[in-house]
Scaffold this active site. Structure first.
Site, PDB file in Angstrom:
ATOM      1  N   ARG A  41       0.809  -1.234   0.000  1.00 32.48           N
ATOM      2  CA  ARG A  41       0.000   0.000   0.000  1.00 32.48           C
ATOM      3  C   ARG A  41       0.847   1.292   0.000  1.00 32.48           C
ATOM      4  O   ARG A  41       0.547   2.209  -0.764  1.00 32.48           O
ATOM      5  CB  ARG A  41      -0.988   0.028   1.179  1.00 32.48           C
ATOM      6  CG  ARG A  41      -1.987  -1.120   1.189  1.00 32.48           C
ATOM      7  CD  ARG A  41      -3.167  -0.872   2.115  1.00 32.48           C
ATOM      8  NE  ARG A  41      -4.014   0.189   1.610  1.00 32.48           N
ATOM      9  CZ  ARG A  41      -3.989   1.419   2.022  1.00 32.48           C
ATOM     10  NH1 ARG A  41      -3.183   1.778   2.995  1.00 32.48           N
ATOM     11  NH2 ARG A  41      -4.773   2.326   1.480  1.00 32.48           N
ATOM     12  N   CYS A  69      15.007  -5.161  -4.065  1.00 33.05           N
ATOM     13  CA  CYS A  69      15.966  -4.420  -4.887  1.00 33.05           C
ATOM     14  C   CYS A  69      15.349  -3.354  -5.764  1.00 33.05           C
ATOM     15  O   CYS A  69      15.451  -3.425  -6.998  1.00 33.05           O
ATOM     16  CB  CYS A  69      16.759  -5.411  -5.727  1.00 33.05           C
ATOM     17  SG  CYS A  69      17.670  -6.496  -4.657  1.00 33.05           S
ATOM     18  N   GLU A  70      14.646  -2.439  -5.185  1.00 34.38           N
ATOM     19  CA  GLU A  70      14.237  -1.228  -5.902  1.00 34.38           C
ATOM     20  C   GLU A  70      13.896  -0.152  -4.884  1.00 34.38           C
ATOM     21  O   GLU A  70      13.439  -0.458  -3.780  1.00 34.38           O
ATOM     22  CB  GLU A  70      13.072  -1.491  -6.862  1.00 34.38           C
ATOM     23  CG  GLU A  70      11.859  -2.144  -6.295  1.00 34.38           C
ATOM     24  CD  GLU A  70      10.792  -2.349  -7.365  1.00 34.38           C
ATOM     25  OE1 GLU A  70      10.197  -1.344  -7.760  1.00 34.38           O
ATOM     26  OE2 GLU A  70      10.580  -3.487  -7.785  1.00 34.38           O
ATOM     27  N   TYR A  77      -6.220  -5.203   2.819  1.00 34.73           N
ATOM     28  CA  TYR A  77      -5.378  -5.000   1.639  1.00 34.73           C
ATOM     29  C   TYR A  77      -3.889  -5.099   1.981  1.00 34.73           C
ATOM     30  O   TYR A  77      -3.071  -4.387   1.419  1.00 34.73           O
ATOM     31  CB  TYR A  77      -5.718  -3.659   0.968  1.00 34.73           C
ATOM     32  CG  TYR A  77      -7.198  -3.538   0.646  1.00 34.73           C
ATOM     33  CD1 TYR A  77      -7.762  -4.355  -0.333  1.00 34.73           C
ATOM     34  CD2 TYR A  77      -8.024  -2.662   1.348  1.00 34.73           C
ATOM     35  CE1 TYR A  77      -9.119  -4.290  -0.611  1.00 34.73           C
ATOM     36  CE2 TYR A  77      -9.395  -2.594   1.063  1.00 34.73           C
ATOM     37  CZ  TYR A  77      -9.920  -3.410   0.089  1.00 34.73           C
ATOM     38  OH  TYR A  77     -11.255  -3.352  -0.190  1.00 34.73           O
TER      39      TYR A  77
HETATM   40  N1  LLP Z   1     -17.481  -3.373  -3.206  1.00 38.35           N
HETATM   41  C1  LLP Z   1     -16.835  -3.186  -4.370  1.00 38.35           C
HETATM   42  C2  LLP Z   1     -17.579  -3.316  -5.622  1.00 38.35           C
HETATM   43  C3  LLP Z   1     -15.473  -2.839  -4.374  1.00 38.35           C
HETATM   44  O1  LLP Z   1     -14.836  -2.637  -5.526  1.00 38.35           O
HETATM   45  C4  LLP Z   1     -14.782  -2.707  -3.138  1.00 38.35           C
HETATM   46  C5  LLP Z   1     -13.361  -2.375  -3.111  1.00 38.35           C
HETATM   47  C6  LLP Z   1     -15.506  -2.938  -1.942  1.00 38.35           C
HETATM   48  C7  LLP Z   1     -16.855  -3.258  -2.020  1.00 38.35           C
HETATM   49  C8  LLP Z   1     -14.865  -2.840  -0.589  1.00 38.35           C
HETATM   50  O2  LLP Z   1     -14.378  -1.568  -0.359  1.00 38.35           O
HETATM   51  P1  LLP Z   1     -13.830  -1.132   1.088  1.00 38.35           P
HETATM   52  O3  LLP Z   1     -15.003  -1.130   2.049  1.00 38.35           O
HETATM   53  O4  LLP Z   1     -12.816  -2.125   1.515  1.00 38.35           O
HETATM   54  O5  LLP Z   1     -13.249   0.211   0.872  1.00 38.35           O
HETATM   55  N2  LLP Z   1      -6.298  -2.079  -2.515  1.00 38.35           N
HETATM   56  C9  LLP Z   1      -6.856  -0.790  -2.191  1.00 38.35           C
HETATM   57  C10 LLP Z   1      -8.365  -0.830  -2.051  1.00 38.35           C
HETATM   58  C11 LLP Z   1      -9.070  -1.384  -3.266  1.00 38.35           C
HETATM   59  C12 LLP Z   1     -10.564  -1.435  -3.098  1.00 38.35           C
HETATM   60  C13 LLP Z   1     -11.220  -2.102  -4.254  1.00 38.35           C
HETATM   61  N3  LLP Z   1     -12.632  -2.256  -4.149  1.00 38.35           N
HETATM   62  C14 LLP Z   1      -6.167  -0.251  -0.948  1.00 38.35           C
HETATM   63  O6  LLP Z   1      -5.265  -0.904  -0.424  1.00 38.35           O
HETATM   64  O7  LLP Z   1      -6.472   0.853  -0.490  1.00 38.35           O
END
Ligand code: LLP
Length: 419
Positions: A312, A344-345, A373
């Protein structure tokens, strides 16, 4: 609730000293608190209780089966975005009637597997997907329950990499197009249109875009009902942010009042897909200082965790609080350090010029708010082993994903016969 707090001078998860786990499991490792996960889930449901929410935990945030099972036991359904996630949900006993399948590019085999399983709802994101799902459903003699995910063209005011609600984003169906698809739904006899869905992005910390998006979605819902289509479910997605750095984020009550305002007078079952808000604060990544390196102009803390373990900070310039396991003495003078991993970056940097208490080789530290995440986005880049995951409850812990082995890592490749 704070699952991670200093007790007797050392950081603990629930009632367990993280040093003890580090000594037994080795570092780096992820540690989650089951109690914190349950609290977060219950708080979410309680805040929305007057609208009788149907909550589908978004597995993409943390899909360790012990985490899913913890939530399933207290009533959560699952929001999945791949066949793998669906199988994880089913494997821990989440019934298909509590699974929604979202995602912009579901393959035919994924759609077929979900039809076969008999899931509650497909969140469809395009006319092509609707048409493909219709054909697959007819071929297996079923009707697919569908919610059209609309794209409300609202700026969620979050990091651009996790915004999904703007017309330029690949997600959802333009409102006009969605109305047209609903009007023609009779041409898709394999589809039962059951709802409308929306999700404008993740890490939402401003409720105004949410309110706008929900209102637009409710308008669409009403317009489709007026076409004589008996919808039953409004799926408001996930996205609610958490505080990574003492910033103020909307309370669950703020969120609930936005939901209430947008849906006032609407006859619909309300569904939610929270991920980060349920597990984000319930996990840390525990790592060890491998080296303290004095560069010409700065000091580097080189950890045994790297971008392959938690990406992240590198991918979204995300801030994660980084704390020593030994409770800092308030009189200690802080030193500005670059906290980096061994990959290594130069991207492999968790924090730049972070003011930390003085640390030395071998000291243990925790990277906070890593329950969402974190492990799910990890990789074996640089042929590093995936970090293990540990779940704590009160004074007990279990390794819920052991550290992989070099033997297993190496054994994955095959040499072609011509070499
Ligand atoms: N529903 C849908 C259709 C989504 O695309 C997502 C997240 C969620 C629910 C859940 O969202 P949350 O409540 O967790 O915000 N990797 C990124 C976050 C990507 C989120 C993708 N979609 C990070 O580390 O911030």
């Amino acid at each position: 609730m704070t699952a991670f707090a200093y007790r007797g001078g050392w950081l603990a998860a629930d009632d367990l000293d993280l040093r003890t786990i580090a000594a037994e499991v080795g570092t780096p490792f992820y540690c989650y608190s089951a109690t914190a996960i349950e609290h977060a889930y219950r708080d979410f449901v309680t805040a929305l209780k007057d609208c009788d929410p149907k909550v589908f935990y978004s597995l993409k945030a943390n899909s360790n089966q012990a985490v899913i099972a913890t939530l399933a036991k207290i009533g959560a359904g699952a929001d999945v975005v791949s066949q793998g996630e669906m199988r994880r949900a089913l494997a821990v006993g989440i019934p298909p009637e509590k699974i929604v399948f979202a995602g912009v590019g579901k393959s035919s085999s994924e759609l077929s597997a979900a039809l076969e399983a008999g899931i509650l709802q497909f969140n469809v994101e395009s006319l092509s997907e609707l048409s493909r799902l219709n054909d697959l459903a007819l071929a297996c003699g079923r009707r697919a329950p569908v919610a059209l995910r609309i794209n409300p063209d609202v700026d969620p005011l979050t990091h651009k990499g996790i915004s999904t609600g703007l017309a330029d984003n690949k997600f959802g169906i333009d409102v006009e197009q969605a109305l047209e698809m609903a009007g023609n739904i009779a041409n898709f006899p394999g589809i039962e249109l059951v709802g409308i869905a929306v999700h404008i992005g993740s890490l939402l910390t401003d409720m105004r875009p949410c309110l706008d998006a929900f209102k637009r979605t409710v308008e669409v819902y009403r317009s489709i009902q007026e076409l004589g289509i008996p919808l039953k479910r409004l799926d408001l997605g996930g996205g609610l942010g958490i505080a990574y750095r003492n910033e103020t984020v909307p309370s669950l009550e703020d969120y609930a009042s936005v939901v209430r305002e947008a849906t006032a007078g609407l006859e619909a079952e309300l569904a939610f897909e929270p991920g980060r808000r349920i597990v984000g604060q319930a996990g840390v990544l525990v790592t060890r200082v491998e080296y303290v390196k004095q560069g010409r102009d700065r000091q580097f803390l080189i950890l045994d965790a790297a971008m392959n373990d938690l990406i992240r900070p590198m991918l979204y310039e995300a801030w994660h609080e980084i704390v020593p396991l030994r409770e800092p003495n308030p009189d200690e003078e802080l030193v500005a350090v670059d906290v980096v991993g061994p990959v290594c970056e130069s991207t492999d940097t968790f924090a730049r010029e972070r003011r930390m208490p003085p640390l030395k080789e071998g000291d243990l530290i925790a990277i906070c708010s890593a329950g969402a995440y974190g492990a799910v986005m990890s990789s074996t880049y640089n042929s590093r082993l995936l970090a293990p995951e540990v779940l704590v409850r009160g004074g007990e812990y279990a390794v819920v994903r052991p550290r992989s082995s070099y033997e297993a890592l190496i054994a994955q490749d095959r040499l072609p016969t011509w070499i």
